[in-house]
Design a protein around this motif. Structure first.
Motif, PDB file in Angstrom:
ATOM      1  N   THR A 301       0.715  -1.335   0.482  1.00  0.00           N
ATOM      2  CA  THR A 301      -0.437  -0.286   0.087  1.00  0.00           C
ATOM      3  C   THR A 301       1.165   1.605  -0.085  1.00  0.00           C
ATOM      4  OG1 THR A 301      -1.612  -1.473   1.419  1.00  0.00           O
ATOM      5  CG2 THR A 301      -2.119   1.488   1.259  1.00  0.00           C
ATOM      6  N   PHE A 302       1.924   1.829   1.044  1.00  0.00           N
ATOM      7  CA  PHE A 302       2.954   2.544   0.616  1.00  0.00           C
ATOM      8  C   PHE A 302       3.474   2.749  -0.292  1.00  0.00           C
ATOM      9  CE2 PHE A 302       6.676   4.922   1.717  1.00  0.00           C
ATOM     10  CZ  PHE A 302       6.269   5.627   3.581  1.00  0.00           C
ATOM     11  N   ILE A 303       4.107   2.152  -1.253  1.00  0.00           N
ATOM     12  CA  ILE A 303       4.902   1.987  -2.490  1.00  0.00           C
ATOM     13  C   ILE A 303       3.868   2.238  -3.056  1.00  0.00           C
ATOM     14  CG2 ILE A 303       5.613   0.742  -4.500  1.00  0.00           C
ATOM     15  CD1 ILE A 303       6.995  -1.362  -2.245  1.00  0.00           C
ATOM     16  N   ALA A 304       2.735   1.945  -2.888  1.00  0.00           N
ATOM     17  CA  ALA A 304       1.795   2.296  -4.459  1.00  0.00           C
ATOM     18  C   ALA A 304       0.798   4.078  -4.075  1.00  0.00           C
ATOM     19  CB  ALA A 304       0.379   1.742  -4.325  1.00  0.00           C
ATOM     20  N   PHE A 305       1.444   4.244  -2.798  1.00  0.00           N
ATOM     21  CA  PHE A 305       0.866   5.466  -2.492  1.00  0.00           C
ATOM     22  C   PHE A 305       1.605   7.069  -2.439  1.00  0.00           C
ATOM     23  CE2 PHE A 305       1.216   8.956   0.683  1.00  0.00           C
ATOM     24  CZ  PHE A 305       0.007   9.607   0.906  1.00  0.00           C
ATOM     25  N   LYS A 306       3.559   6.130  -2.455  1.00  0.00           N
ATOM     26  CA  LYS A 306       4.567   7.145  -3.058  1.00  0.00           C
ATOM     27  C   LYS A 306       4.019   7.499  -4.126  1.00  0.00           C
ATOM     28  CE  LYS A 306       5.985   8.067   0.867  1.00  0.00           C
ATOM     29  NZ  LYS A 306       6.387   9.420   1.655  1.00  0.00           N
ATOM     30  N   LEU A 307       4.178   6.357  -5.147  1.00  0.00           N
ATOM     31  CA  LEU A 307       3.831   6.388  -6.215  1.00  0.00           C
ATOM     32  C   LEU A 307       2.921   6.670  -7.200  1.00  0.00           C
ATOM     33  CD1 LEU A 307       5.104   2.730  -7.433  1.00  0.00           C
ATOM     34  CD2 LEU A 307       5.917   4.825  -7.408  1.00  0.00           C
ATOM     35  N   GLY A 308       2.053   7.654  -6.048  1.00  0.00           N
ATOM     36  CA  GLY A 308       0.683   8.779  -6.759  1.00  0.00           C
ATOM     37  C   GLY A 308       0.093   7.048  -7.091  1.00  0.00           C
TER      38      GLY A 308
END
Length: 385
Positions: A301-308
């Motif tokens: 989830t964090f990776i998807a969030f940081k990638l916008g």
């Protein structure tokens, strides 16, 4: 976030199912370790049409469970949370993380051993238990968190289905598989031709299930394939897909899953628990579900969030995501199902089932505690604001 009528029905039914499954598991364990243990376990070993009752539950009745999962997935893809790419990316990445990291952890402990085939066990999430525990927290749970967990669990189940089809097919009868695929294509064609007779699809689904069963590919995959052939229309209450999904909720949640729990948790407890937990496959299952699953879901989830690629649902914070990740570590139904396919040795299967139960209890308890505390604090902050 406004919830659809069908989603509310689905969410509420999972609460009751989770409680019922807990009760069935306790009853089954008690009976399997009581004075009537031989008679009780013999029930599930009774032969019918050359196979045990347990076999028909796992390969027959569970196909109906997977049909429901397929219908739920189809609805999410067409008009639900997964229909918009922006909304779908967070649960998709979360599910991928929740599949890859637990599998990696399990493989780390079991690489090169005969039990390496169990790497699919900690990948799975029991949607009924996970949503059931979340629903116990009541109205404090933001709607966005409910939808996130439901979407995550459904994608997770899809991953488990693909894993079952690809990695747990030992012998393949190609001709029978082609017959099954041919029937699937025929049903898709009938859908395109706007044939709306549900009975035709169900009869075709049974025939497809049979050929899938004798092909070597696990027959429950036929349930998911059938779901995607059934006419969806605009998805309203008059559509065939909606009516079938609505009809299946109660039989699946209150008959099929409880019977599966009774049959597959008839575990005779013998030997030292410490010794059982010391096996590499036990360590892989335990750490995969309790540690790997929440970390995978959180970081995915964090990776998807940081990638916008997406944003957190309204009123949802990172502590909530980690708590939901722990609920994702409740493997139970799906993990036990994969354990039955992964192992041949009866002792290892029984041990794996016990470790799955222990791991699911730990993950579920920790998830409930973290969400209970974080949602309480979140509510206090909202009141002050």
């Amino acid at each position: 976030m406004k919830l659809t009528k069908l989603f509310k029905e689905f969410f509420e039914s999972e609460k009751s199912t989770g409680i019922l499954l807990i009760g069935c598991t306790i009853i089954s364990l008690l009976l399997a370790n009581s004075a009537i243990s031989p008679d009780y376990t013999e029930i599930w070993e009774t032969q019918f049409a050359s196979h045990s009752i347990e076999y028909w539950i796992n390969d027959g009745l569970m196909a109906i469970f997977f049909l429901l999962i397929g219908l739920e997935l189809k609805r999410e893809v067409f008009i639900g949370e997964l229909s918009k790419v922006k909304n779908a990316m967070l649960p998709i990445f979360a599910a991928l993380g929740g599949i890859l990291i637990p599998a990696t952890i399990y493989t780390f402990f079991n690489y090169g051993t005969p039990e390496q085939s169990g790497s699919g066990i900690p990948m799975a999430t029991d949607i009924a238990f996970a949503l059931g525990i979340l629903s116990i927290l009541g109205k404090r749970v933001p709607n966005g968190l409910k939808v996130f967990l439901a979407a995550l669990a459904i994608i997770d189940d899809l991953g488990a289905i693909i894993i079952i089809a690809v990695f747990y097919t030992e012998t393949l009868m190609f001709s029978n598989l082609m017959y099954a695929i041919g029937i699937f294509v025929l049903l898709l064609a009938l859908n395109r031709l706007k044939v709306r007779n549900l009975l035709i699809y169900l009869i075709g689904g049974v025939i497809m299930w049979y050929f899938m069963l004798v092909s070597g590919v696990h027959a429950t995959v036929a349930g998911v394939l059938l779901a995607f052939t059934i006419p969806f229309g605009n998805g309203d209450e008059n559509s065939i897909s909606y009516r079938l999904q609505h009809f299946l909720h109660h039989p699946v949640n209150f008959i099929i899953l409880p019977v599966f729990a009774l049959a597959n948790t008839a575990i005779v407890l013998s030997g030292d628990l410490g010794d059982i937990l010391s096996h590499n496959y036990s360590i892989g299952i335990l750490t995969g579900l309790v540690v790997g699953k929440p970390l995978g879901i959180f970081f995915g989830t964090f990776i998807a969030f940081k990638l916008g690629l997406g944003k957190l649902p309204t009123q949802v914070n990172w502590t909530h995501i980690f708590g939901v990740g722990l609920l994702g570590g409740i493997g139970f139904t799906m993990s036990i199902f994969i354990a039955l396919l992964a192992f041949d040795n009866a002792t290892i299967i029984n041990n794996a089932k016990l470790v799955i139960l222990i791991s699911s209890l730990i993950a579920g308890s920790l998830g409930y505690l973290i969400l209970h505390l974080s949602l309480r604090d979140h509510k206090k902050q909202a009141i002050k604001a």
